[in-house]
Motif scaffolding. Structure first.
Motif, PDB file in Angstrom:
ATOM      1  N   ASP A 446     -16.500  15.184 -33.250  1.00  0.00           N
ATOM      2  CA  ASP A 446     -17.774  14.821 -33.871  1.00  0.00           C
ATOM      3  C   ASP A 446     -18.774  14.473 -32.774  1.00  0.00           C
ATOM      4  O   ASP A 446     -18.462  13.708 -31.851  1.00  0.00           O
ATOM      5  CB  ASP A 446     -17.593  13.625 -34.806  1.00  0.00           C
ATOM      6  N   THR A 447     -19.964  15.042 -32.861  1.00  0.00           N
ATOM      7  CA  THR A 447     -20.978  14.790 -31.829  1.00  0.00           C
ATOM      8  C   THR A 447     -22.089  13.881 -32.329  1.00  0.00           C
ATOM      9  O   THR A 447     -22.440  12.893 -31.685  1.00  0.00           O
ATOM     10  CB  THR A 447     -21.585  16.114 -31.347  1.00  0.00           C
ATOM     11  N   ASP A 448     -22.652  14.215 -33.496  1.00  0.00           N
ATOM     12  CA  ASP A 448     -23.715  13.400 -34.086  1.00  0.00           C
ATOM     13  C   ASP A 448     -23.264  12.941 -35.475  1.00  0.00           C
ATOM     14  O   ASP A 448     -22.609  13.702 -36.202  1.00  0.00           O
ATOM     15  CB  ASP A 448     -25.007  14.201 -34.243  1.00  0.00           C
ATOM     16  N   ILE A 449     -23.628  11.719 -35.843  1.00  0.00           N
ATOM     17  CA  ILE A 449     -23.363  11.260 -37.211  1.00  0.00           C
ATOM     18  C   ILE A 449     -24.621  10.585 -37.757  1.00  0.00           C
ATOM     19  O   ILE A 449     -25.428  10.033 -36.997  1.00  0.00           O
ATOM     20  CB  ILE A 449     -22.167  10.285 -37.300  1.00  0.00           C
ATOM     21  N   THR A 450     -24.758  10.663 -39.067  1.00  0.00           N
ATOM     22  CA  THR A 450     -25.882  10.016 -39.753  1.00  0.00           C
ATOM     23  C   THR A 450     -25.338   9.207 -40.923  1.00  0.00           C
ATOM     24  O   THR A 450     -24.562   9.722 -41.740  1.00  0.00           O
ATOM     25  CB  THR A 450     -26.893  11.047 -40.267  1.00  0.00           C
ATOM     26  N   ILE A 451     -25.732   7.956 -40.970  1.00  0.00           N
ATOM     27  CA  ILE A 451     -25.413   7.075 -42.100  1.00  0.00           C
ATOM     28  C   ILE A 451     -26.737   6.759 -42.785  1.00  0.00           C
ATOM     29  O   ILE A 451     -27.710   6.374 -42.118  1.00  0.00           O
ATOM     30  CB  ILE A 451     -24.718   5.787 -41.629  1.00  0.00           C
ATOM     31  N   ALA A 452     -26.798   6.933 -44.095  1.00  0.00           N
ATOM     32  CA  ALA A 452     -28.080   6.779 -44.786  1.00  0.00           C
ATOM     33  C   ALA A 452     -27.876   6.203 -46.179  1.00  0.00           C
ATOM     34  O   ALA A 452     -26.799   6.324 -46.777  1.00  0.00           O
ATOM     35  CB  ALA A 452     -28.792   8.125 -44.877  1.00  0.00           C
ATOM     36  N   THR A 453     -28.920   5.575 -46.686  1.00  0.00           N
ATOM     37  CA  THR A 453     -28.967   5.148 -48.087  1.00  0.00           C
ATOM     38  C   THR A 453     -30.104   5.890 -48.763  1.00  0.00           C
ATOM     39  O   THR A 453     -31.114   6.229 -48.131  1.00  0.00           O
ATOM     40  CB  THR A 453     -29.201   3.633 -48.214  1.00  0.00           C
ATOM     41  N   THR A 454     -29.957   6.117 -50.063  1.00  0.00           N
ATOM     42  CA  THR A 454     -30.988   6.868 -50.769  1.00  0.00           C
ATOM     43  C   THR A 454     -30.955   6.549 -52.255  1.00  0.00           C
ATOM     44  O   THR A 454     -29.905   6.247 -52.828  1.00  0.00           O
ATOM     45  CB  THR A 454     -30.800   8.383 -50.561  1.00  0.00           C
ATOM     46  N   GLY A 455     -32.135   6.631 -52.876  1.00  0.00           N
ATOM     47  CA  GLY A 455     -32.250   6.513 -54.322  1.00  0.00           C
ATOM     48  C   GLY A 455     -32.136   5.086 -54.826  1.00  0.00           C
ATOM     49  O   GLY A 455     -31.855   4.139 -54.090  1.00  0.00           O
ATOM     50  N   THR A 497     -26.194   9.914 -31.756  1.00  0.00           N
ATOM     51  CA  THR A 497     -25.918  11.169 -31.052  1.00  0.00           C
ATOM     52  C   THR A 497     -24.876  10.941 -29.965  1.00  0.00           C
ATOM     53  O   THR A 497     -24.673   9.814 -29.498  1.00  0.00           O
ATOM     54  CB  THR A 497     -27.201  11.724 -30.422  1.00  0.00           C
ATOM     55  N   ASN A 498     -24.223  12.042 -29.591  1.00  0.00           N
ATOM     56  CA  ASN A 498     -23.201  11.989 -28.533  1.00  0.00           C
ATOM     57  C   ASN A 498     -22.172  10.890 -28.805  1.00  0.00           C
ATOM     58  O   ASN A 498     -21.868  10.059 -27.942  1.00  0.00           O
ATOM     59  CB  ASN A 498     -23.859  11.767 -27.162  1.00  0.00           C
ATOM     60  N   VAL A 499     -21.670  10.884 -30.021  1.00  0.00           N
ATOM     61  CA  VAL A 499     -20.749   9.826 -30.423  1.00  0.00           C
ATOM     62  C   VAL A 499     -19.374  10.048 -29.812  1.00  0.00           C
ATOM     63  O   VAL A 499     -19.001  11.166 -29.439  1.00  0.00           O
ATOM     64  CB  VAL A 499     -20.633   9.757 -31.956  1.00  0.00           C
ATOM     65  N   THR A 500     -18.632   8.982 -29.721  1.00  0.00           N
ATOM     66  CA  THR A 500     -17.244   9.030 -29.260  1.00  0.00           C
ATOM     67  C   THR A 500     -16.358   8.508 -30.374  1.00  0.00           C
ATOM     68  O   THR A 500     -16.824   7.809 -31.285  1.00  0.00           O
ATOM     69  CB  THR A 500     -17.070   8.171 -28.002  1.00  0.00           C
ATOM     70  N   VAL A 528     -25.738  17.784 -36.382  1.00  0.00           N
ATOM     71  CA  VAL A 528     -27.168  17.611 -36.133  1.00  0.00           C
ATOM     72  C   VAL A 528     -27.933  17.806 -37.441  1.00  0.00           C
ATOM     73  O   VAL A 528     -27.712  18.783 -38.166  1.00  0.00           O
ATOM     74  CB  VAL A 528     -27.656  18.610 -35.065  1.00  0.00           C
ATOM     75  N   ASP A 529     -28.823  16.859 -37.750  1.00  0.00           N
ATOM     76  CA  ASP A 529     -29.652  16.918 -38.960  1.00  0.00           C
ATOM     77  C   ASP A 529     -28.813  17.120 -40.222  1.00  0.00           C
ATOM     78  O   ASP A 529     -29.195  17.847 -41.148  1.00  0.00           O
ATOM     79  CB  ASP A 529     -30.690  18.047 -38.852  1.00  0.00           C
ATOM     80  N   CYS A 530     -27.666  16.484 -40.261  1.00  0.00           N
ATOM     81  CA  CYS A 530     -26.786  16.650 -41.422  1.00  0.00           C
ATOM     82  C   CYS A 530     -27.302  15.848 -42.610  1.00  0.00           C
ATOM     83  O   CYS A 530     -28.118  14.936 -42.467  1.00  0.00           O
ATOM     84  CB  CYS A 530     -25.360  16.232 -41.075  1.00  0.00           C
ATOM     85  N   ALA A 531     -26.825  16.192 -43.777  1.00  0.00           N
ATOM     86  CA  ALA A 531     -27.174  15.475 -45.001  1.00  0.00           C
ATOM     87  C   ALA A 531     -26.058  15.666 -46.009  1.00  0.00           C
ATOM     88  O   ALA A 531     -25.295  16.636 -45.939  1.00  0.00           O
ATOM     89  CB  ALA A 531     -28.500  15.973 -45.564  1.00  0.00           C
ATOM     90  N   VAL A 532     -25.958  14.748 -46.944  1.00  0.00           N
ATOM     91  CA  VAL A 532     -24.959  14.812 -48.007  1.00  0.00           C
ATOM     92  C   VAL A 532     -25.691  14.851 -49.342  1.00  0.00           C
ATOM     93  O   VAL A 532     -26.581  14.032 -49.598  1.00  0.00           O
ATOM     94  CB  VAL A 532     -24.009  13.598 -47.965  1.00  0.00           C
ATOM     95  N   GLU A 533     -25.332  15.801 -50.163  1.00  0.00           N
ATOM     96  CA  GLU A 533     -25.951  15.882 -51.481  1.00  0.00           C
ATOM     97  C   GLU A 533     -25.340  14.822 -52.396  1.00  0.00           C
ATOM     98  O   GLU A 533     -24.120  14.683 -52.484  1.00  0.00           O
ATOM     99  CB  GLU A 533     -25.738  17.264 -52.087  1.00  0.00           C
ATOM    100  N   VAL A 534     -26.195  14.077 -53.066  1.00  0.00           N
ATOM    101  CA  VAL A 534     -25.735  13.021 -53.971  1.00  0.00           C
ATOM    102  C   VAL A 534     -26.134  13.390 -55.392  1.00  0.00           C
ATOM    103  O   VAL A 534     -26.994  14.258 -55.608  1.00  0.00           O
ATOM    104  CB  VAL A 534     -26.341  11.653 -53.582  1.00  0.00           C
ATOM    105  N   PRO A 535     -25.529  12.757 -56.391  1.00  0.00           N
ATOM    106  CA  PRO A 535     -25.893  13.064 -57.783  1.00  0.00           C
ATOM    107  C   PRO A 535     -27.372  12.799 -58.047  1.00  0.00           C
ATOM    108  O   PRO A 535     -28.009  11.964 -57.398  1.00  0.00           O
ATOM    109  CB  PRO A 535     -25.007  12.109 -58.591  1.00  0.00           C
ATOM    110  N   ALA A 536     -27.905  13.532 -59.002  1.00  0.00           N
ATOM    111  CA  ALA A 536     -29.304  13.348 -59.381  1.00  0.00           C
ATOM    112  C   ALA A 536     -29.512  11.943 -59.936  1.00  0.00           C
ATOM    113  O   ALA A 536     -28.606  11.346 -60.537  1.00  0.00           O
ATOM    114  CB  ALA A 536     -29.704  14.392 -60.420  1.00  0.00           C
TER     115      ALA A 536
END
Length: 764
Positions: A446-455, A497-500, A528-536
């Motif tokens: 794994d090189t880049d990770i994104t943690i996000a909240t939404t909705g 980025t550049n995670v270990t 890079v620029d990843c995203a996860v689709e969540v329920p509507a």
């Protein structure tokens, strides 16, 4: 002796009489020796019919009165209320009894299906579940308190439409709802059933002195949940039905060992706070109160046990196995509270909070001293409150140092151990209050990770760090903290980025623990620029406005209504009335006064006088507030009702068309030195100004004797001097005297128009 006969006995006696006498006497009751047979009047002829959904107003009673209402079809509920009228007079002390297809009777030995038995000047409300089609008789027992008045200006109302849906849960709970589907009711039952399971797990057989056994004599086998459609409805109906200004949800436990016992929760769908997203306010929290009263405490609610009641409800109902909020409490303020202060918070204005520090104390005792909790519960179930107080004093002395260590160190350890695993390229739903800690494992490659909240609703902050748990109170800064990004809402992102390889910990912190986060998701992904689709997102629900049994119809938003709106109202909330303003483009000055919820305009506190072109605007007003617009002498011109749509009000030429400019009020003659009646209404804007060269002294005139109170004066006015005060009431009289204490004239105060001027005509 006289006998009260039933219909069978009456028929037999009538037959005997006819055989003996060969006929009947229509001039009076039939008599056989000393037996008097009175005519039996059918029940429906002794009762006054009322119609469903139609309020009967202005009821005045000095004795019992019987009514009936017909329910045409089986219904989820039948609500019967006897409430204070719009004039807001003192109601008296009625009690209400309801019975299906039979006459109800009052008191401990009475026969009824529902009773409401509140104290003086409280509205009475009976709610029957699973109401069958048929006739319901309503007995209003107008308790005469010895003044010969009984009940004044009551309003009787019966409805099956207030709570058109309902459900009997598998546990002893009856749900009643304004706007809930069968699926939503079932989901609420599931929440409550799970709450009972947790309650039994926490207060298990090793702690509870008599596990799952009700307190001796407790008759509250069932708990009713009245779930209103939204906060606006909750606020209005709580005021009308229960004389309460509650707007957060509340549990009522009425004398559990008496014939009028009741266990009832009033709550609502908090869509005003969640942006239209469904969330029943404090469902589990309030049910813990009912369980606590049923299984733990003798008697009804006790203020001195508020720390326990609210602390237990938070520990089990709101934050079960969520230690984050307890850790937040321990670090949020520099002020720390002792066990002694927590146990005594009811004597200190509610400080510390029974919700926050009460929860800490409850958690500490349950987790560290369960056997002591057993002793506590033994005293509580027996109503041994003096013994319990002595026990708590012992805890405060012996356990304080341990308690400090618990909230200083153990709550932090519990928080850091509470991380929920969040796999990469997945999402989890986050709903509730407080905050949540997550762990994201990163592997080789794994090189880049994104943690996000939404909705969802609310306003959260996201913090994340590698291999260490973040928190705003820690001296170590988080690797990512969105607090300073200034985002409003839940769209928060931490990208690395550049995670270990290792574990990333993410904290989602709610900006306000008192409001629910609803329909929000947290995601984690790699690339890079990843995203996860969540329920509507779920559809939003619109706010429906309350329609009370008796109320003055509200004007269209943004328009000024008539003065009939200056009456008692119940729909005032704590929700800001955004954009509120009143503009006066006319040449007629107007005054603005707030109308209190009891329907009285406070003329002693004027918010503005608007002349041509002026605008009044403030942001501290709430939806539901009412503002009276008056002319210069405080005659009502109209009423503005603040709302959730349009709060920009404009004074129209039509509104002020009939305003007549009047001169100052006149000073009466000394013939007014006679006894008179004072009122409770304030004498608004009272002032006396002397424009002459003759000194004038002011003396109050006694309402009982009509004589001047010469022993004290309210000032001697020279030329240009003025006197004013806001504690006088309409009806008060003030004598004006010269230096020889001779009466010159008498001022008669009114509710409005009290600006008096002394001129030379006073001495003519």
């Amino acid at each position: 002796m006289k006998h009260k006969l039933n219909k069978l006995t009456l028929a037999m006696a009538s037959s005997l009489f006819l055989v003996a006498c060969g006929g009947s006497d229509k001039n009076g009751p039939m008599v056989i020796d000393d037996l008097v047979i009175n005519e039996v009047i059918p029940l429906e002829d002794r009762s006054t019919p009322i119609n469903l959904e139609e309020a009967v107003e202005h009821i005045n009673l000095t004795e019992q009165a019987l009514y009936y209402v017909d329910v045409p079809a089986d219904s989820a509920t039948l609500t019967v209320s006897f409430a204070t009228g719009l004039a807001n007079k003192e109601l008296g002390d009625p009690d209400v009894y309801v019975r299906y297809e039979a006459e109800p009777s009052a008191g401990e030995s009475g026969e009824f299906d529902c009773v409401s038995y509140n104290g003086p000047n409280w509205s009475e409300t009976c709610i029957l579940d699973n109401a069958k089609a048929g006739r319901y008789y309503i007995l209003v027992d107008a308790y005469d308190q010895g003044d010969g008045v009984g009940v004044s200006d009551g309003t009787l109302w019966a409805s099956t439409s207030l709570f058109p849906t309902g459900k009997a849960c598998d546990i002893p709970v009856n749900l009643r709802a304004q706007e809930m589907t069968e699926e939503e009711l079932s989901a609420a039952c599931d929440v409550l059933a799970n709450t009972k399971v947790i309650f039994d797990e926490v207060l298990n057989a090793g702690i509870a002195p008599e596990f799952q056994m009700p307190v001796e004599g407790d008759l509250n086998e069932y708990t009713g949940f009245n779930i209103f459609a939204n906060l606006t409805n909750h606020k209005a109906w709580m005021g009308y039905l229960f004389d309460s200004d509650n707007e957060s949800g509340i549990y009522y436990e009425t004398e559990p060992t008496e014939f009028y016992h009741n266990s009832e929760v009033n709550t609502f769908n908090a869509i005003e706070w969640s942006g239209g997203r469904d969330v029943i306010r404090s469902l589990a929290h309030e049910y813990v109160h009912a369980l606590d009263g049923r299984y733990n405490k003798e008697g009804a609610y006790r203020a001195d046990m508020g720390w326990w009641s609210e602390g237990l409800a938070e520990y089990i109902g709101t934050y079960y196995q969520q230690p984050y909020q307890r850790f937040e409490t321990s670090v949020w303020s520099n002020t720390k509270y002792t066990l002694a202060e927590i146990f005594d918070q009811h004597n200190n204005g509610g400080t510390p909070s029974p919700y926050d520090w009460g929860q800490l104390a409850v958690a500490f005792l349950l987790e560290k001293h369960p056997s002591d909790v057993t002793t506590m519960l033994t005293h509580m179930r027996a109503g041994e409150w003096d013994e319990l107080k002595a026990l708590l004093n012992t805890f405060a002395t012996n356990y304080e140092a341990e308690f400090v260590d618990y909230y200083t160190n153990e709550t932090r350890a519990q928080y850091e151990a509470s991380a929920i695993e969040l796999p990469l390229n997945s999402y989890l739903k986050a709903e509730g209050r407080g905050g949540w800690l997550y762990s994201v494992d990163v592997a080789e490659g794994d090189t880049d990770i994104t943690i996000a909240t939404t909705g969802g609703s609310g306003n959260v902050t996201l913090m994340a760090s590698k291999d260490s748990v973040p928190h705003w109170s820690y001296t170590e800064y988080a690797d990512c903290d969105t607090y300073n990004d200034g985002n409003s809402g839940n769209e928060e992102t931490c990208t690395f980025t550049n995670v270990t390889p290792g574990t990333y910990y993410a904290l989602v912190d709610s900006g306000f623990s008192g409001a629910d986060i609803v329909d929000m998701y947290i995601t984690a992904c790699s690339g890079v620029d990843c995203a996860v689709e969540v329920p509507a997102q779920k559809p939003l629900r619109e706010i429906t406005k309350p329609q009370l049994p008796v109320s003055v119809p509200l004007p269209e938003p943004g328009t000024i209504g008539g003065c009939e709106l200056a009456t008692a109202y119940y729909d005032r909330t704590s929700i800001p009335a955004t954009g509120f303003s009143v503009t006066n483009p006319t040449d007629v000055p107007v005054n603005l006064y707030w109308i209190s919820t009891d329907g009285e305009a406070n003329f002693a506190n004027k918010y503005a006088t608007l002349v041509a072109g002026e605008v009044y605007s403030e942001d501290f007003w709430s939806q539901g507030d009412r503002m009276m617009i008056t002319d210069a002498t405080n005659n009502c011109l109209g009423v503005a009702v603040l709302n959730n749509e349009n709060n920009e009000f404009t004074i129209s030429e039509e509104l002020v068309a009939d305003v007549v400019e009047l001169g100052p009020p006149t000073i009466g003659s000394c013939d007014l030195l006679v006894p008179y009646e004072r009122t409770n209404a304030s004498a608004a804007n009272f002032s006396v100004t002397n424009t002459t060269d003759t000194p004038v002294t002011l003396h109050w005139v006694s309402d009982e004797t009509g004589q001047m109170s010469l022993g004290s004066d309210y000032g001697t006015l020279l030329n240009g001097d003025s006197y004013s005060a806001d504690y006088w009431v309409a009806g008060d009289r003030m004598a004006l005297v010269d230096s020889n204490q001779q009466c010159l004239g008498v001022i008669d105060l009114r509710a409005t128009d009290n600006g008096f001027v002394i001129d030379d005509s006073l001495f003519e």
